[in-house]
Design a protein around this motif. Structure first.
Motif, PDB file in Angstrom:
ATOM      1  N   GLU A   1       0.832  -1.211   0.000  1.00 55.26           N
ATOM      2  CA  GLU A   1       0.000   0.000   0.000  1.00 55.26           C
ATOM      3  C   GLU A   1       0.858   1.249   0.000  1.00 55.26           C
ATOM      4  O   GLU A   1       0.575   2.225  -0.709  1.00 55.26           O
ATOM      5  N   LEU A   2       1.929   1.234   0.806  1.00 53.15           N
ATOM      6  CA  LEU A   2       2.821   2.391   0.852  1.00 53.15           C
ATOM      7  C   LEU A   2       3.534   2.575  -0.487  1.00 53.15           C
ATOM      8  O   LEU A   2       3.696   3.710  -0.957  1.00 53.15           O
ATOM      9  N   ALA A   3       3.957   1.480  -1.104  1.00 55.24           N
ATOM     10  CA  ALA A   3       4.605   1.583  -2.417  1.00 55.24           C
ATOM     11  C   ALA A   3       3.668   2.218  -3.432  1.00 55.24           C
ATOM     12  O   ALA A   3       4.081   3.055  -4.254  1.00 55.24           O
ATOM     13  N   GLU A   4       2.395   1.852  -3.378  1.00 51.00           N
ATOM     14  CA  GLU A   4       1.415   2.447  -4.291  1.00 51.00           C
ATOM     15  C   GLU A   4       1.240   3.928  -4.011  1.00 51.00           C
ATOM     16  O   GLU A   4       1.172   4.747  -4.933  1.00 51.00           O
ATOM     17  N   ALA A   5       1.190   4.291  -2.734  1.00 51.19           N
ATOM     18  CA  ALA A   5       1.027   5.700  -2.368  1.00 51.19           C
ATOM     19  C   ALA A   5       2.224   6.522  -2.836  1.00 51.19           C
ATOM     20  O   ALA A   5       2.063   7.633  -3.362  1.00 51.19           O
ATOM     21  N   ILE A   6       3.416   5.994  -2.664  1.00 50.10           N
ATOM     22  CA  ILE A   6       4.621   6.695  -3.108  1.00 50.10           C
ATOM     23  C   ILE A   6       4.600   6.887  -4.623  1.00 50.10           C
ATOM     24  O   ILE A   6       4.942   7.956  -5.140  1.00 50.10           O
ATOM     25  N   ALA A   7       4.149   5.858  -5.326  1.00 48.94           N
ATOM     26  CA  ALA A   7       4.131   5.912  -6.798  1.00 48.94           C
ATOM     27  C   ALA A   7       3.158   6.948  -7.340  1.00 48.94           C
ATOM     28  O   ALA A   7       3.272   7.362  -8.503  1.00 48.94           O
ATOM     29  N   LEU A   8       2.212   7.395  -6.523  1.00 50.86           N
ATOM     30  CA  LEU A   8       1.264   8.417  -6.969  1.00 50.86           C
ATOM     31  C   LEU A   8       1.932   9.766  -7.182  1.00 50.86           C
ATOM     32  O   LEU A   8       1.385  10.638  -7.847  1.00 50.86           O
ATOM     33  N   GLY A   9       3.116   9.956  -6.588  1.00 48.63           N
ATOM     34  CA  GLY A   9       3.945  11.114  -6.925  1.00 48.63           C
ATOM     35  C   GLY A   9       3.682  12.383  -6.155  1.00 48.63           C
ATOM     36  O   GLY A   9       4.164  13.457  -6.557  1.00 48.63           O
ATOM     37  N   THR A  10       2.941  12.341  -5.062  1.00 51.71           N
ATOM     38  CA  THR A  10       2.741  13.563  -4.291  1.00 51.71           C
ATOM     39  C   THR A  10       4.036  13.954  -3.575  1.00 51.71           C
ATOM     40  O   THR A  10       4.909  13.119  -3.342  1.00 51.71           O
ATOM     41  N   GLY A  11       4.133  15.226  -3.207  1.00 44.83           N
ATOM     42  CA  GLY A  11       5.365  15.722  -2.597  1.00 44.83           C
ATOM     43  C   GLY A  11       5.451  15.515  -1.103  1.00 44.83           C
ATOM     44  O   GLY A  11       6.483  15.810  -0.497  1.00 44.83           O
ATOM     45  N   HIS A  12       4.364  15.026  -0.496  1.00 43.25           N
ATOM     46  CA  HIS A  12       4.331  14.924   0.962  1.00 43.25           C
ATOM     47  C   HIS A  12       3.416  13.769   1.363  1.00 43.25           C
ATOM     48  O   HIS A  12       2.343  13.588   0.801  1.00 43.25           O
ATOM     49  N   LEU A  13       3.867  12.984   2.340  1.00 40.09           N
ATOM     50  CA  LEU A  13       3.053  11.918   2.916  1.00 40.09           C
ATOM     51  C   LEU A  13       3.031  12.069   4.431  1.00 40.09           C
ATOM     52  O   LEU A  13       4.084  12.224   5.053  1.00 40.09           O
ATOM     53  N   SER A  14       1.844  12.030   5.017  1.00 36.50           N
ATOM     54  CA  SER A  14       1.699  11.978   6.466  1.00 36.50           C
ATOM     55  C   SER A  14       1.250  10.566   6.815  1.00 36.50           C
ATOM     56  O   SER A  14       0.154  10.151   6.420  1.00 36.50           O
ATOM     57  N   LEU A  15       2.098   9.845   7.545  1.00 32.05           N
ATOM     58  CA  LEU A  15       1.896   8.414   7.765  1.00 32.05           C
ATOM     59  C   LEU A  15       1.843   8.152   9.259  1.00 32.05           C
ATOM     60  O   LEU A  15       2.859   8.208   9.950  1.00 32.05           O
ATOM     61  N   TYR A  16       0.636   7.870   9.746  1.00 29.95           N
ATOM     62  CA  TYR A  16       0.403   7.764  11.183  1.00 29.95           C
ATOM     63  C   TYR A  16       0.077   6.333  11.590  1.00 29.95           C
ATOM     64  O   TYR A  16      -0.728   5.668  10.927  1.00 29.95           O
ATOM     65  N   GLN A  17       0.666   5.885  12.685  1.00 25.08           N
ATOM     66  CA  GLN A  17       0.228   4.623  13.264  1.00 25.08           C
ATOM     67  C   GLN A  17      -1.138   4.818  13.911  1.00 25.08           C
ATOM     68  O   GLN A  17      -1.388   5.846  14.541  1.00 25.08           O
ATOM     69  N   LEU A  18      -2.006   3.841  13.759  1.00 22.32           N
ATOM     70  CA  LEU A  18      -3.309   3.899  14.420  1.00 22.32           C
ATOM     71  C   LEU A  18      -3.100   3.895  15.937  1.00 22.32           C
ATOM     72  O   LEU A  18      -2.447   3.005  16.483  1.00 22.32           O
ATOM     73  N   THR A  19      -3.622   4.905  16.596  1.00 20.56           N
ATOM     74  CA  THR A  19      -3.566   4.963  18.052  1.00 20.56           C
ATOM     75  C   THR A  19      -4.995   4.972  18.593  1.00 20.56           C
ATOM     76  O   THR A  19      -5.897   5.542  17.981  1.00 20.56           O
ATOM     77  N   ILE A  20      -5.166   4.337  19.730  1.00 16.47           N
ATOM     78  CA  ILE A  20      -6.485   4.246  20.345  1.00 16.47           C
ATOM     79  C   ILE A  20      -6.600   5.383  21.351  1.00 16.47           C
ATOM     80  O   ILE A  20      -6.013   5.340  22.435  1.00 16.47           O
ATOM     81  N   GLU A  21      -7.331   6.423  20.979  1.00 12.53           N
ATOM     82  CA  GLU A  21      -7.434   7.622  21.802  1.00 12.53           C
ATOM     83  C   GLU A  21      -8.623   7.524  22.755  1.00 12.53           C
ATOM     84  O   GLU A  21      -9.692   7.047  22.381  1.00 12.53           O
TER      85      GLU A  21
END
Length: 383
Positions: free
Chosen positions: A173-193
């Motif tokens: 999934e991350l490889a696909e997101a990177i391939a989309l070519g945007t200049g910025h990715l915000s990648l958060y671990q799921l946290t239980i708030e």
């Protein structure tokens, strides 16, 4: 140091089960009342700091892309009329990839928005359902494509360490997101708030399929290495960018800058007589709107930050950056670093490094960031 303006839009189409932000669902919204309230509050705050030069505007939420474009236009027009601006004013807006929001992208761009942050969260339809998202993979990909043709800067938000997610699935999934070519990715671990639907399910033993802690750590490390290799190195714990694509507004927070916060529940950090003060607005949207209209302000009383508050903020925010925290640039941290016992212990243990007046976390230190900061706060030397 740069000065920014944060605007909070409190409404969403639905409340996501993992979200603890100040967001609400409403059936009817008066565009004219919100325009008048935002304009009033921008002018009121500007009167207290008229000499600031505005370098960023960030419209967050909630789901700002549900806003009538006239509200966005009014916010930007008012802010740029009461403050001088830099030549490269960054105007960011959070957006969801629903069809209604996509149709408004060009109107937001015409109003002045030049950076959009898309709350994609996943590129997997089943996982989007588990996260309570209303869009699907097809809408997400369309939104990214349209955004890249409309805005100068595009960020994609994704959540990982989700229910029933394997490390191989996240890698793909991350490889696909990177391939989309945007200049910025915000990648958060799921946290239980606390206080969220997910928290209640978790406490009841009903939130199944969460990855083990060691698997979540492996996902974090994989995220760092894949993004680094793709030219999107981390510049903050959860944020990755190509050169000169960092979010300038968020850098103001992390670097201890000044910013005004306007809208329900919004926070700000401004100076009064040389003392840093914290501002906070009434959280409830209806109460905030009524207070602006009847009392002339939607803010709660300001809090003057003491030295202990400033030290805590400097460490909590500054150590999130991969470039680290320059203690010489924070007056609250004018201390003898050689006498900081916990600092030097964690340098020896490999969690921190120091370069002159700059301290920063190592890769192992970033995995234990909250613990590292907690230890530092225990024995800060007196200046």
């Amino acid at each position: 140091m740069a000065f920014g303006l944060y605007i909070h839009w409190p409404y969403c189409q639905s409340k996501c089960p993992y979200c603890d932000f100040n967001s609400h669902v409403a059936t009817a919204i008066s565009t004219e009342r919100w325009i008048a309230a935002y304009r009033h509050e921008i002018r009121r705050v500007a009167d207290s700091c008229p000499d600031e030069i505005l370098s960023t505007i960030f419209i967050g939420g909630g789901t700002p892309s549900l806003m009538d474009p006239r509200i966005v236009d009014a916010i930007i027009s008012e802010a740029t009329s009461v403050w001088r601006t830099t030549n490269q004013l960054e105007i960011s807006m959070e957006a969801n990839p629903g069809s209604v929001e996509i149709d408004r992208f060009r109107a937001y761009s015409l109003a002045g928005v030049n950076r959009v942050s898309l709350g994609i969260q996943s590129l997997n339809d089943e996982h989007l359902r588990l996260l309570g998202r209303l869009h699907g993979r097809t809408e997400a990909l369309k939104a990214i494509d349209v955004a890249q043709n409309v805005f100068a800067r595009v960020n994609v938000d994704l959540i990982y360490a989700r229910q029933h997610q394997t490390i191989d699935a996240w890698s793909g999934e991350l490889a696909e997101a990177i391939a989309l070519g945007t200049g910025h990715l915000s990648l958060y671990q799921l946290t239980i708030e606390d206080g969220t639907v997910f928290s209640k399910r978790h406490q009841a033993g009903l939130l199944h399929g969460l990855p083990r802690e060691d698997t979540a750590v492996d996902m974090f490390e994989l995220t760092q290495s894949m993004c680094e290799a793709a030219g999107l190195p981390a510049y903050e714990v959860s944020n990755h960018a190509r050169p000169d694509q960092e979010c300038r507004h968020n850098l103001i927070y992390w670097q201890g800058g000044r910013y005004a916060g306007i809208g329900p529940g919004a926070h700000g950090r401004l100076y009064q007589d040389g003392i840093r003060r914290a501002t906070e607005a009434i959280r409830d949207p209806s109460a905030w709107l009524t207070a602006v209209e009847t009392k002339g302000t939607g803010d709660l009383p300001d809090i003057l930050l003491n030295s202990e508050d400033e030290v805590s903020e400097a460490l909590l925010m500054g150590l999130r950056l991969t470039t680290g925290l320059d203690t010489s640039q924070r007056r609250s941290l004018q201390v003898d670093l050689d006498c900081w016992t916990s600092l030097n212990q964690m340098i020896d243990e490999g969690y921190l490094v120091r370069y002159g007046t700059v301290i920063r976390t190592t890769a192992p230190g970033r995995l234990l960031l909250n613990s590292v900061i907690g230890r530092l706060l225990q024995d800060i030397p007196q200046p």
